[in-house]
Design a protein around this motif. Structure first.
Motif, PDB file in Angstrom:
ATOM      1  N   GLU A   1       8.441  12.480   0.276  1.00 20.85           N
ATOM      2  CA  GLU A   1       8.940  13.825   0.544  1.00 20.85           C
ATOM      3  C   GLU A   1       9.770  14.329  -0.621  1.00 20.85           C
ATOM      4  N   LEU A   2       9.796  15.627  -0.714  1.00 22.75           N
ATOM      5  CA  LEU A   2      10.506  16.298  -1.789  1.00 22.75           C
ATOM      6  C   LEU A   2      11.449  17.310  -1.157  1.00 22.75           C
ATOM      7  N   ARG A   3      12.739  17.164  -1.436  1.00 22.06           N
ATOM      8  CA  ARG A   3      13.734  18.062  -0.824  1.00 22.06           C
ATOM      9  C   ARG A   3      14.376  18.901  -1.926  1.00 22.06           C
ATOM     10  N   ILE A   4      14.160  20.187  -1.860  1.00 18.39           N
ATOM     11  CA  ILE A   4      14.646  21.095  -2.900  1.00 18.39           C
ATOM     12  C   ILE A   4      15.650  22.067  -2.314  1.00 18.39           C
TER      13      ILE A   4
ATOM     14  N   GLN B   1      -1.806  19.709  -5.256  1.00 24.79           N
ATOM     15  CA  GLN B   1      -2.111  18.461  -5.952  1.00 24.79           C
ATOM     16  C   GLN B   1      -1.734  17.236  -5.125  1.00 24.79           C
ATOM     17  N   HIS B   2      -0.660  17.355  -4.350  1.00 24.89           N
ATOM     18  CA  HIS B   2      -0.151  16.193  -3.608  1.00 24.89           C
ATOM     19  C   HIS B   2       0.093  16.566  -2.161  1.00 24.89           C
ATOM     20  N   PRO B   3      -0.973  16.784  -1.416  1.00 23.15           N
ATOM     21  CA  PRO B   3      -0.793  17.266  -0.030  1.00 23.15           C
ATOM     22  C   PRO B   3      -0.062  16.267   0.857  1.00 23.15           C
ATOM     23  N   GLY B   4       0.005  15.009   0.418  1.00 23.62           N
ATOM     24  CA  GLY B   4       0.674  14.008   1.256  1.00 23.62           C
ATOM     25  C   GLY B   4       2.187  14.091   1.200  1.00 23.62           C
ATOM     26  N   VAL B   5       2.720  14.779   0.227  1.00 25.55           N
ATOM     27  CA  VAL B   5       4.174  14.841   0.083  1.00 25.55           C
ATOM     28  C   VAL B   5       4.732  15.973   0.933  1.00 25.55           C
ATOM     29  N   LYS B   6       5.639  15.607   1.831  1.00 21.28           N
ATOM     30  CA  LYS B   6       6.256  16.624   2.682  1.00 21.28           C
ATOM     31  C   LYS B   6       7.301  17.396   1.897  1.00 21.28           C
ATOM     32  N   LEU B   7       7.368  18.687   2.123  1.00 19.47           N
ATOM     33  CA  LEU B   7       8.324  19.529   1.404  1.00 19.47           C
ATOM     34  C   LEU B   7       9.437  19.972   2.334  1.00 19.47           C
ATOM     35  N   HIS B   8      10.662  19.898   1.831  1.00 21.09           N
ATOM     36  CA  HIS B   8      11.816  20.412   2.584  1.00 21.09           C
ATOM     37  C   HIS B   8      12.561  21.379   1.690  1.00 21.09           C
TER      38      HIS B   8
ATOM     39  N   GLU C   1       0.831  -1.208   0.000  1.00 19.65           N
ATOM     40  CA  GLU C   1       0.000   0.000   0.000  1.00 19.65           C
ATOM     41  C   GLU C   1       0.863   1.253   0.000  1.00 19.65           C
ATOM     42  N   LYS C   2       1.866   1.210   0.867  1.00 21.30           N
ATOM     43  CA  LYS C   2       2.735   2.380   1.017  1.00 21.30           C
ATOM     44  C   LYS C   2       3.459   2.683  -0.285  1.00 21.30           C
ATOM     45  N   MET C   3       3.932   1.651  -0.954  1.00 17.63           N
ATOM     46  CA  MET C   3       4.657   1.874  -2.194  1.00 17.63           C
ATOM     47  C   MET C   3       3.731   2.473  -3.244  1.00 17.63           C
ATOM     48  N   ALA C   4       2.499   1.993  -3.270  1.00 15.42           N
ATOM     49  CA  ALA C   4       1.541   2.557  -4.219  1.00 15.42           C
ATOM     50  C   ALA C   4       1.314   4.032  -3.900  1.00 15.42           C
ATOM     51  N   ALA C   5       1.223   4.326  -2.596  1.00 16.77           N
ATOM     52  CA  ALA C   5       1.017   5.717  -2.184  1.00 16.77           C
ATOM     53  C   ALA C   5       2.199   6.580  -2.599  1.00 16.77           C
ATOM     54  N   LEU C   6       3.398   6.045  -2.422  1.00 16.47           N
ATOM     55  CA  LEU C   6       4.587   6.800  -2.813  1.00 16.47           C
ATOM     56  C   LEU C   6       4.559   7.080  -4.303  1.00 16.47           C
ATOM     57  N   LYS C   7       4.200   6.048  -5.061  1.00 20.32           N
ATOM     58  CA  LYS C   7       4.226   6.214  -6.503  1.00 20.32           C
ATOM     59  C   LYS C   7       3.188   7.225  -6.959  1.00 20.32           C
ATOM     60  N   ASN C   8       2.046   7.198  -6.316  1.00 18.99           N
ATOM     61  CA  ASN C   8       0.973   8.114  -6.696  1.00 18.99           C
ATOM     62  C   ASN C   8       1.100   9.464  -6.011  1.00 18.99           C
ATOM     63  N   LEU C   9       2.239   9.697  -5.376  1.00 17.06           N
ATOM     64  CA  LEU C   9       2.500  10.973  -4.703  1.00 17.06           C
ATOM     65  C   LEU C   9       1.456  11.287  -3.645  1.00 17.06           C
ATOM     66  N   GLU C  10       0.964  10.241  -2.999  1.00 18.17           N
ATOM     67  CA  GLU C  10       0.076  10.466  -1.862  1.00 18.17           C
ATOM     68  C   GLU C  10       0.886  10.515  -0.577  1.00 18.17           C
ATOM     69  N   SER C  11       2.149  10.196  -0.705  1.00 16.14           N
ATOM     70  CA  SER C  11       3.036  10.294   0.446  1.00 16.14           C
ATOM     71  C   SER C  11       4.451  10.441  -0.071  1.00 16.14           C
TER      72      SER C  11
ATOM     73  N   PRO D   1      18.715   7.713  -9.952  1.00 15.40           N
ATOM     74  CA  PRO D   1      17.290   7.807 -10.248  1.00 15.40           C
ATOM     75  C   PRO D   1      16.620   8.827  -9.354  1.00 15.40           C
ATOM     76  N   LEU D   2      15.573   9.451  -9.871  1.00 12.85           N
ATOM     77  CA  LEU D   2      14.825  10.434  -9.104  1.00 12.85           C
ATOM     78  C   LEU D   2      13.740   9.753  -8.298  1.00 12.85           C
ATOM     79  N   SER D   3      13.424  10.352  -7.165  1.00 15.34           N
ATOM     80  CA  SER D   3      12.268   9.856  -6.417  1.00 15.34           C
ATOM     81  C   SER D   3      11.020  10.234  -7.200  1.00 15.34           C
ATOM     82  N   SER D   4       9.932   9.545  -6.896  1.00 13.20           N
ATOM     83  CA  SER D   4       8.678   9.846  -7.590  1.00 13.20           C
ATOM     84  C   SER D   4       8.308  11.304  -7.388  1.00 13.20           C
ATOM     85  N   ALA D   5       8.473  11.778  -6.151  1.00 10.67           N
ATOM     86  CA  ALA D   5       8.105  13.154  -5.847  1.00 10.67           C
ATOM     87  C   ALA D   5       8.937  14.115  -6.690  1.00 10.67           C
TER      88      ALA D   5
END
Lengths: 294, 294
Positions: free
Chosen positions: B96-99, B120-127, B84-94, B281-285
């Motif tokens: 993190e994105l570090r910029i 669009q992707h409130p589940g992704v934490k931003l840093h 489930e978690k991996m699906a969530a990661l892929k669909n950007l439901e969870s 490779p890049l993360s999905s986020a």
DNA sequence: TGTTACCCATAGACATGGTCTATAGCTCCT
DNA sequence: AGGAGCTATAGACCATGTCTATGGGTAACA
């Protein structure tokens, strides 16, 4: 590719992440490196996510890979524990053995085997349930015990019977009736003495009643007691002649506090049987115990 | 048969135990009943232990089976969660994105995209990590950020550069220099006015210095400031002519609190690029964000 | 600056073994 | 007695997991 993986891939993933190297993982799993590489690729494609950074030194988990690992690690550890536990169960290093039987059979017949079994397999917990033969059979059918130790004969298609030991019932008396020591009494003579019988509907009680009836006599006890220990105790104190299993009073016979009162008809031997459910597999502990007892 | 199973068998075992029926398990796993039966048998043989009682209604765990289930159940639940978690990661439901980037680029350029992405992707934490271009590059190489937003040009074989946006630097002044509003100044004329430049070794500062040098002039600021905001503020208050990115003062230019001071040579546009590690490779986020930004 | 030695990726051949269909035996229920 | 569940067994098949062989890349070292 869709979800619903081959769980085997997780094992490969676990080792790759744990060792940080596909080659090392391959060694640990007795596979070749290309197989591991292929397996990881399958996982990555199935998730649509990259799990490892590949570099010259080996591999390293990506963010997503680390998330997956946090779950899979626990899962794999549980499986490893499960496999250890199953091996322990099989080797009788753990588990439990639930036996049903009468108190007297436990005390005089099963106990030595139980001691030996417990010594050999201290990890196996023992549960003893006592009851009458019909109760033991109920326990078995309800699955509350693994095996029952009762007197034969038992006829029940649901039950598997293993005859294991022969017991001989007999009449015994104490010092007060010392004059009978070398006599062989006819049945009618015996009945002139006070008889002590087990009070409950035991197999032995039924047997002796039927035996006397077959010879035209009716055996009526002067005293009825509820335990084999009392049967022995009362005979010792001279309250009458007890009908007991010879093997249960071997100590008393040896030390002379009781002697056997012979009669002029043969007393049929009774057999002890081990009951298990037919068509139901035995636990390792149960089959180990049965093997020991035979 | 030895230990070290095909973990796939545990999945079958889990469903068989859970549903209490090999047929049901087969349905759940999209297999046939004989396959499930065979799988369970393999497990049983591998452990040397019977796991299920078979009866007319289905199957029931034995003692040993129940022990195994207690471990395997947890394990399977963890795997299900992982999937489930991996699906969530892929669909950007969870995830993190570090910029990484400079404050000014964040404020004036990245922020709108970040807002949109977060919506669009409130589940992704931003840093967000701010720093100079070399710092950003270090962060990237250390794996502390997923991507950096910096000014071009960047030449580094380890980095993957995606040019994304063009910015135009220019000179601006406030009301005090209103008389320059419609003039086109030669360089030497411009240098007669106090110049305000960014103090740190920024890409913009280097560019303008080199430009003046190429025409034989040396640009020396009257005032050096440490932030783009101060650059704007000082120009507004008439302390001099600031060299800023036009897009960062679009509001001020519109409302008239600043105006552009044109010069007689073309100022080269600067490009904003998105940096990522090449060969990593890049993360999905991260890839989701880059896709959005282009 | 080659050289070595270790990584991982890819391609293609092969054989294991997991899955299927067909069938039989069993128990419970009507 | 017949039907509807269930599981077990036998045997055939082919998917797929595994292998060998090879190539490319990076790091360490002389």
């Amino acid at each position: 590719m869709s979800m619903g993986n081959n769980y085997e891939l997780y094992k490969v993933f676990y080792w790759a992440a744990k060792t940080g190297s596909l080659s090392q993982a391959a060694k640990a799993l007795y596979l070749t490196q290309p197989s591991v590489s292929h397996a990881i690729k399958q996982l990555e494609e199935s998730f649509g996510v990259t799990l490892f950074y590949r570099n010259a030194k080996g591999v390293e988990l990506t963010q997503e890979g680390a998330v997956l690992y946090s779950y899979i690690e626990q899962s794999q550890i549980l499986i490893a524990r499960a496999e250890e536990k199953m091996a322990a169960l099989k080797n009788l290093e753990s588990g439990e053995l639930r036996i049903g039987g009468s108190d007297s059979l436990f005390k005089h017949y099963v106990l030595p085997y139980l001691e030996q079994f417990h010594e050999q397999h201290p990890g196996v917990k023992l549960h003893l349930n006592h009851g009458t033969t019909p109760e033991i059979i109920s326990f078995l059918k309800e699955g509350r015990i693994d095996l029952g130790v009762v007197r034969m004969p038992i006829v029940d298609p649901q039950l598997q019977v293993t005859e294991s030991f022969q017991l001989q019932d007999c009449f015994v008396a104490g010092a007060r009736y010392a004059h009978l020591k070398d006599a062989v009494l006819p049945l009618d003579k015996l009945l002139q003495y006070p008889i002590i019988l087990f009070s409950r509907n035991s197999r032995a009680r039924m047997t002796i009643t039927e035996l006397f009836q077959s010879y035209g006599y009716s055996i009526k006890p002067e005293i009825e007691v509820g335990s084999v220990d009392l049967l022995i105790e009362f005979a010792k104190r001279g309250l009458g002649i007890s009908y007991v299993t010879r093997e249960f009073v071997s100590k008393e016979l040896e030390e002379g506090s009781l002697f056997e009162v012979r009669i002029d008809v043969p007393l049929p031997p009774s057999h002890v049987g081990i009951l298990t459910m037919s068509n139901m597999p035995l636990s390792s502990a149960a089959s180990g115990f049965i093997e020991l007892i035979r």
